[in-house]
Design an enzyme around this catalytic site. Sequence first.
Site, PDB file in Angstrom:
ATOM      1  N   HIS A  67      -9.285 -14.130  13.604  1.00 56.19           N
ATOM      2  CA  HIS A  67      -9.179 -14.173  12.128  1.00 56.19           C
ATOM      3  C   HIS A  67     -10.384 -13.511  11.454  1.00 56.19           C
ATOM      4  O   HIS A  67     -10.434 -13.397  10.234  1.00 56.19           O
ATOM      5  CB  HIS A  67      -8.964 -15.598  11.610  1.00 56.19           C
ATOM      6  N   HIS A  96     -20.138 -12.708   9.596  1.00 59.00           N
ATOM      7  CA  HIS A  96     -18.768 -12.239   9.812  1.00 59.00           C
ATOM      8  C   HIS A  96     -18.284 -11.618   8.517  1.00 59.00           C
ATOM      9  O   HIS A  96     -18.991 -11.636   7.506  1.00 59.00           O
ATOM     10  CB  HIS A  96     -17.864 -13.415  10.233  1.00 59.00           C
ATOM     11  N   HIS A  98     -14.766 -10.540   5.751  1.00 53.92           N
ATOM     12  CA  HIS A  98     -13.386 -10.720   5.265  1.00 53.92           C
ATOM     13  C   HIS A  98     -13.000  -9.391   4.631  1.00 53.92           C
ATOM     14  O   HIS A  98     -13.839  -8.765   3.956  1.00 53.92           O
ATOM     15  CB  HIS A  98     -13.318 -11.843   4.224  1.00 53.92           C
ATOM     16  N   GLU A 108     -13.397 -12.467  -0.715  1.00 55.33           N
ATOM     17  CA  GLU A 108     -12.972 -13.852  -0.983  1.00 55.33           C
ATOM     18  C   GLU A 108     -13.355 -14.238  -2.409  1.00 55.33           C
ATOM     19  O   GLU A 108     -12.505 -14.693  -3.187  1.00 55.33           O
ATOM     20  CB  GLU A 108     -13.637 -14.799   0.026  1.00 55.33           C
ATOM     21  N   HIS A 121     -20.361 -12.386   5.077  1.00 58.59           N
ATOM     22  CA  HIS A 121     -20.890 -13.757   4.971  1.00 58.59           C
ATOM     23  C   HIS A 121     -21.960 -13.991   6.024  1.00 58.59           C
ATOM     24  O   HIS A 121     -21.721 -13.819   7.219  1.00 58.59           O
ATOM     25  CB  HIS A 121     -19.760 -14.772   5.169  1.00 58.59           C
ATOM     26  N   THR A 207     -14.508 -21.481   3.681  1.00 61.90           N
ATOM     27  CA  THR A 207     -13.293 -20.850   3.126  1.00 61.90           C
ATOM     28  C   THR A 207     -12.174 -20.792   4.174  1.00 61.90           C
ATOM     29  O   THR A 207     -11.133 -20.173   3.959  1.00 61.90           O
ATOM     30  CB  THR A 207     -13.590 -19.407   2.665  1.00 61.90           C
TER      31      THR A 207
HETATM   32  O1  LIG Z   1     -18.055 -18.584   4.523  1.00 64.27           O
HETATM   33  C1  LIG Z   1     -17.211 -18.918   5.319  1.00 64.27           C
HETATM   34  N1  LIG Z   1     -16.413 -18.022   5.938  1.00 64.27           N
HETATM   35  C2  LIG Z   1     -15.642 -18.543   6.894  1.00 64.27           C
HETATM   36  O2  LIG Z   1     -14.869 -17.862   7.556  1.00 64.27           O
HETATM   37  C3  LIG Z   1     -15.852 -20.003   7.080  1.00 64.27           C
HETATM   38  C4  LIG Z   1     -16.501 -20.373   8.352  1.00 64.27           C
HETATM   39  C5  LIG Z   1     -15.962 -21.387   9.107  1.00 64.27           C
HETATM   40  C6  LIG Z   1     -16.586 -21.773  10.274  1.00 64.27           C
HETATM   41  C7  LIG Z   1     -17.736 -21.118  10.712  1.00 64.27           C
HETATM   42  C8  LIG Z   1     -18.262 -20.083   9.941  1.00 64.27           C
HETATM   43  C9  LIG Z   1     -17.643 -19.699   8.765  1.00 64.27           C
HETATM   44  S1  LIG Z   1     -16.931 -20.479   5.758  1.00 64.27           S
HETATM   45 ZN   LIG Z   2     -16.532 -16.099   5.630  1.00 62.03          ZN
END
Ligand SMILES: O=C1NC(=O)[C@@H](c2ccccc2)S1
Ligand SMILES: [Zn+2]
Length: 265
Positions: A67, A96, A98, A108, A121, A207
């Site tokens: 994801h 990571h 998005h 997001e 993020h 998120t």
């Molecule tokens: O900012 C965020 N982005 C995400 O994908 C969420 C997440 C969930 C678990 C671990 C790290 C990040 S919280």
């Molecule tokens: Zn994130």
Amino acid sequence: MAPWGYSKENGPATWHKDCPIANTGVRQSPIDLITTGQTCAKYDSNLKPVIVSYPAFSEATFLNNGHSVQFQPSAGNLSELSGGPLTKKYKFEQFHFHWGNNDSEGSEHRVNGKMYPAELHLVHWNSESPNFSSFQEAVGSNDPHALCVLGFFLKVGAENASLKPITDLLSKVKNAGSSVSFPGKFDLKAVLPETLTDYYTYDGSLTTPPLAECVKWIVFKEPIEVSTAQMEAFRAVDDGHGKPITGNYRPPCPLHTRTVAASFK
Ligand SMILES: O=C1NC(=O)[C@@H](c2ccccc2)S1
Ligand SMILES: [Zn+2]
């Protein structure tokens, strides 16, 4: 229930089934950052610049978890975050992204309803709390500021040389569940804008499931530029069901009684 994702069958509108807080929570993330009118972000002159200490990572794993793609340094990493709205020192956990399948969607957070093509993020956890001593424990702690996530918008422009080592690696983790050990050193500091002075900050949540309401959010005003080719590289990463991950972003959530502070006028 099938593991959560971003398709019609397992996307954000279905997450409440396993995580009721998705619908009942009053401090969910992301949100639309409104800059004018009633519920707009309010300038707070007490907000100081964010301070990051990110020595180049020498050992890290780059993973496609189906994801998103995430960069996770080995446990020994000493990268830290402080300043801004924070009263404690936070430890870096991972970063990571998005993104969307075209340049008009993907982030997001939104600014006055506008989405950017992607959002980076940087996830941190409060390393000074007596209640937990790891990221996983922090997530489950119910502490309202157990985590701090720095959000940076990505916009399409010139190639980003600092992010090239990451975007060049995306083809190596095309298949969900695949990971590579990051070759050589990675300088995350070089990816970020020089000065971390202009940002929005508010109390929110993860998120993605478990959507824990434990995050102090800091979203920077200045986007980071990446090239079209670099954006396309994200869109070629697979989700484990034979399709590219596209649109791994949660839509904005209600603000409820929260206020958003801005460190700039
Ligand atoms: O900012 C965020 N982005 C995400 O994908 C969420 C997440 C969930 C678990 C671990 C790290 C990040 S919280
Ligand atoms: Zn994130």
